[in-house]
Design an enzyme around this catalytic site. Structure first.
Site, short mmCIF file in Angstrom:
data_model
loop_
_atom_site.label_atom_id
_atom_site.label_comp_id
_atom_site.label_asym_id
_atom_site.label_seq_id
_atom_site.Cartn_x
_atom_site.Cartn_y
_atom_site.Cartn_z
N HIS A 67 0.92 -1.26 0.06
CA HIS A 67 -0.07 0.01 0.09
C HIS A 67 0.71 1.33 0.21
O HIS A 67 0.42 2.35 -0.58
CB HIS A 67 -0.93 0.09 1.26
CG HIS A 67 -1.39 1.29 1.44
ND1 HIS A 67 -1.22 2.17 2.41
CD2 HIS A 67 -2.76 1.58 0.81
CE1 HIS A 67 -2.06 3.14 2.37
NE2 HIS A 67 -3.07 2.81 1.34
N GLU A 70 2.13 1.84 -3.38
CA GLU A 70 1.13 2.43 -4.28
C GLU A 70 1.19 4.02 -3.99
O GLU A 70 1.04 4.54 -5.00
CB GLU A 70 -0.37 1.88 -3.63
CG GLU A 70 -1.52 2.41 -4.24
CD GLU A 70 -2.79 2.70 -3.32
OE1 GLU A 70 -3.00 1.71 -2.67
OE2 GLU A 70 -3.05 3.86 -3.05
N HIS A 71 1.11 4.61 -2.81
CA HIS A 71 1.16 6.05 -2.76
C HIS A 71 2.42 6.42 -3.35
O HIS A 71 2.26 7.39 -3.90
CB HIS A 71 1.29 6.25 -1.31
CG HIS A 71 -0.04 6.27 -0.59
ND1 HIS A 71 -0.47 7.48 0.11
CD2 HIS A 71 -1.12 5.27 -0.25
CE1 HIS A 71 -1.91 7.32 0.60
NE2 HIS A 71 -2.12 6.10 0.18
N GLU A 142 -3.95 7.98 7.51
CA GLU A 142 -4.80 7.24 7.01
C GLU A 142 -5.10 6.02 7.89
O GLU A 142 -6.20 5.43 8.06
CB GLU A 142 -4.36 6.80 5.74
CG GLU A 142 -5.37 5.96 4.77
CD GLU A 142 -4.99 5.54 3.29
OE1 GLU A 142 -3.62 5.87 2.93
OE2 GLU A 142 -5.43 4.74 2.71
#
Lengths: 422, 426
Positions: A67, A70-71, A142
């Site tokens: 993840h 991905e960012h 997040e």
């Protein structure tokens, strides 16, 4: 040599263009009549894959790295990739699941330029210590946002009950602690090990000429896939039958999980099982079902039951979700309802109608374009088969599947709310 | 895609959005009345009680099974507010007949179901079923209380409540728990027979053959006797006296900051496209001031968004932050507004915002909900000259300059700062 094929749906007349590039990359495109085109470039690499073998040695990366990557791929040496899409009047996004990471854009103009940008940024990483550190702050927020979501927590507690401590039950974004160990080197290695041709697919709803799309993808130079993902190890049966957790909510939330211990490796077989379960779950738990109406009329639930069968290549499970002040009663009703279904069989007419619902649901996917690329990514070239996949499935076969799947020893229950811990 | 609207003999508005892009057809029936806490409570409860059953389909199970037979046609109640108008109704979508197995006309059958649900509810002793009313009241109250579970939308809604507490606008679209709990089956039935039938009514059809839908709208309209007092109202203008600051402590690991402003632009003004452009530059895209500065540059948050009610003329910026960063985030947000108000907007920002918006306007045509929302919003705001298409509206963007952005930014007045702080609840 690139192989190109065209599939036409008997039901809707839709066309699916497919191309298999010689390096292994697969491309799917369904042209559309909508103003907006949607594209997805995805990789079979997700939060589960925290460990893999490379040249004989096992490499482990921190939880949440997929993840995080991905960012971070959204950073270009010249600035954030979002700006490039914005300058083309388009918008981009991305998401990470247990087993895949997908990068998407939607546009009404400049499709070719958007596609070039997508293909370029996903395959040309740019990381440094400073940007990695900054992202740790943003993703930390997040993670905290999800920590405050009672639904998310209740869901992961259910996964933990089913699988115990293994990558399946860990948060996709990791923890504030785990992501603090991520470095640019780890990220670079993951891109070259997993963002490889044979491990990726490009899926488009709308877009321009297929030949142009294919030739844009042919220009990419992608590494070969030489690593092996470690198997996700978990035991048959469940880790715990019940988890209760305190968190302030208006009403307790409850997930019932049904772990599927049948591991099917063939893609087509898994798709079929998944589709049959969609019909079965609909028949058993929708507002038309006896279970829902029984719970609702007793006041045990106040809204529809949410249900799904979730299927990833390494694991699968079914879920039922509701908000209730009486989780024990709901669970008891569920168990006795399933026992009755198992003993008495299912109604043939109801099953036929459920098959029709799955069919209608498939037709409707073409009306909301933003979901179609991810469907294409998961279904691959079988997308049109789904329309009629169930036509030959009988109520008797569905009942056999129900008997095999709904085994009380594989049920778990996750309850979360104010003072629900016993 | 073309839009047309006509007023049927029964005062019902009938709107056709003709499009052959979709594989389904849909009808949405919307009833409007001025927003009022008591009436909103009755209306929201009524929608749910009507969904419990009608004479032909007396239970949820009967109704749901009928919809299943119609290829899983969806029939859902809707309840929302537009400024100080309260809107409720039903929306259904079903497959076009060419996609059914026997070329079956399911659309007309769906219209029949909707007609039954709206006009022929199940009754007991001449009023609604006591069991249904009691159960739906409990469910509605539970739904209202459950809104607190989602802190991301709960925090800004608290901010609005603090901001507009004394105005009709602060009423929840689902009504008020205390009022709902007092409604009896007789009260609700009287409301249905005597008041609900006087509401404004608008029927939207999306698809290729509107004739059946028009007949339906006309017949439905005959059940309603429109009363002028339920016409769309223009929301009162909220006046800021002094900045309100409210802090609440909740059991959350991430704090929520919501900052409420009044805006000087409203959809009814006719040049609202200027504000849309300002909102784009300020907060809506990854190239916006808030995303670039509050999230990317200062790493203060994961999300930071601004939601504007174009009818009421208020805007709420909301973000999730660590408690200690609240002041820093607030200062940065105010600083960005001040910069925009001084005309500090680059040509690049303007070009980017125009590009994004031109794309966004075209996307509206891709979903039935997008189209209905577009036209219905404009109808609520006064209709008439406002009833232009998304693309006509997009054309106005070209002439906008930094001065227009500055004008909108200067029109923002800080009204309320609401902080939901993480920690032990008091």
């Amino acid at each position: 040599m690139t192989q190109i094929k065209k599939y036409i749906s008997d039901v809707t007349g839709e066309v699916c263009n497919t191309a298999y590039l010689s390096n292994g990359l697969k491309i799917y495109q369904i042209p559309s009549r909508f103003s907006t085109s949607h594209a997805l470039f995805g990789v079979d690499y997700g939060s589960l894959n925290t460990s893999y073998t490379k040249n004989g040695s096992v490499i482990t990366v921190p939880d949440g790295t997929a993840h995080f990557l991905e960012h971070k791929l959204f950073d270009n040496p010249s600035g954030p990739v979002d700006d490039v899409f914005t300058s083309l009047g388009a918008s981009c996004n991305a998401y990470t699941t247990f087993s895949c990471t997908a990068y998407t854009f939607s546009c009404t103009d400049n499709f070719d330029a958007c596609l070039d940008t997508l293909l370029d940024f996903v395959t040309h990483p740019f990381f440094n210590a400073e940007t990695v550190q900054k992202e740790q702050g943003i993703i930390g927020e997040e993670i905290k946002m999800y920590d405050d979501s009672p639904f998310w927590r209740c869901y992961f507690n259910m996964l933990y009950a089913m699988y115990g401590d293994c990558p399946i039950s860990r948060d996709i974004a990791g923890t504030v602690e785990s992501i603090s160990h991520i470095t640019p080197d780890i990220l670079y290695a993951l891109v070259s090990d997993f963002y490889t041709a044979g491990n990726m697919r490009l899926c488009i709803y709308g877009g321009g000429e297929f030949e142009k799309i294919v030739s844009a993808a042919e220009k990419l130079s992608l590494p070969e896939y030489t690593v092996k993902k470690s198997d996700i190890v978990y035991s048959p049966g469940v880790y715990k039958h019940e988890i209760r957790s305190n968190m302030e909510t208006n009403k307790p939330l409850m997930y019932i999980g049904i772990k599927d211990d049948c591991r099917i490796l063939s893609h087509v077989e898994r798709l079929r099982r998944n589709t049959v379960f969609q019909a079965v779950f609909n028949m058993l738990f929708s507002e038309s079902s006896d279970l829902f109406n029984n719970l609702y009329s007793q006041g045990l639930i106040t809204d529809r039951l949410q249900y799904s069968y979730e299927d990833e290549s390494e694991f699968a499970f079914g879920t039922l979700f509701c908000e209730t002040d009486h989780p024990d009663e709901v669970y008891g009703e569920f168990v006795s309802y399933m026992n009755k279904i198992i003993n008495e069989g299912i109604n043939e007419k109801e099953f036929e109608i459920s098959k029709r619902i799955v069919y209608a649901d498939f037709i409707r996917t073409f009306d909301s374009g933003d979901n179609l690329p991810s469907e294409l990514f998961l279904q691959k070239e079988n997308i049109f088969d789904k329309a009629l996949m169930l036509s030959s499935v009988t109520a008797g076969q569905a009942h056999e599947l129900i008997k095999e799947f709904f085994t009380e020893s594989n049920y778990v229950c996750s309850v979360l709310g104010t003072n629900v811990q016993k | 895609m073309e839009f047309s609207r006509k007023i049927l003999s029964s005062d019902t508005g009938f709107d056709v959005i003709s499009s052959d892009k979709f594989k389904s057809e849909s009808v949405t029936v919307l009833f409007n009345s001025p927003l009022d806490k008591k009436r909103a409570s009755y209306t929201a409860l009524l929608m749910n009680v009507l969904m419990r059953g009608c004479v032909r389909y007396p239970t949820v199970q009967h109704l749901s099974r009928r919809l299943d037979e119609l290829y899983d046609a969806s029939l859902a109640p809707v309840c929302f507010k537009r400024g100080e108008n309260h809107i409720c109704g039903f929306s259904f979508t079903c497959l076009k007949k060419e996609y059914t197995f026997g070329n079956e006309d399911i659309f007309s059958q769906c219209l029949d179901v909707l007609y039954d649900v709206l006009t022929d509810p199940i009754t007991e002793n001449g009023v609604f079923s006591a069991e249904y009313v009691e159960c739906e009241a409990a469910n509605l109250i539970s739904g209202i209380k459950a809104k607190k579970n989602d802190k991301i939308s709960y925090a800004p809604s608290q901010c609005v409540k603090i901001m507009c507490g004394a105005e009709p606008y602060s009423a929840d679209e689902s009504g008020d728990c205390d009022i709902i709990s007092e409604i009896t089956p007789t009260d609700l039935y009287c409301f249905y027979k005597n008041e609900f039938v006087k509401f404004g009514c608008e029927v939207f059809y999306i698809g290729t053959s509107p004739d059946n839908a028009e007949k339906f709208a006309d017949t439905l309209g005959k059940h309603f006797i429109f009363d002028e007092k339920y016409r769309f109202v223009t929301a009162s203008v909220h006046k800021t006296a002094e900045v309100k600051r409210v802090k609440e402590i909740e059991d959350v690991s991430q704090g929520k900051l919501s900052i409420g402003f009044t805006t000087s632009n409203r959809l009814s003004d006719g040049d609202y496209y200027k504000y849309t452009m300002f909102a784009e530059v300020f907060s809506n895209s990854p190239s916006s001031r808030l995303f670039k500065n509050v999230r990317e540059k200062l790493s203060l948050c994961y999300y930071c968004r601004c939601v504007t009610d174009p009818h009421k003329g208020i805007a709420v910026v909301s973000l999730g932050i660590d408690n200690e960063n609240a002041e820093k985030a607030e200062n940065e947000i105010l600083r960005q507004i001040k910069m925009l108000a001084s005309g500090d907007v680059s040509d690049e920002e303007l070009i980017l915002a125009k590009l994004t918006l031109s794309s966004a306007y075209r996307e509206i045509y891709d979903t039935p909900a997008g189209m209905i929302n577009w036209y219905y919003n404009r109808l609520c705001a006064g209709g008439g000259d406002l009833m232009i298409s998304p693309m006509q509206n997009a054309a106005y963007m070209d002439s906008l300059t930094a001065a227009d952005i500055a004008e909108c930014a200067s029109g923002l007045t800080l009204d309320t700062v609401y902080i939901m702080e993480g920690g032990e609840k008091l």
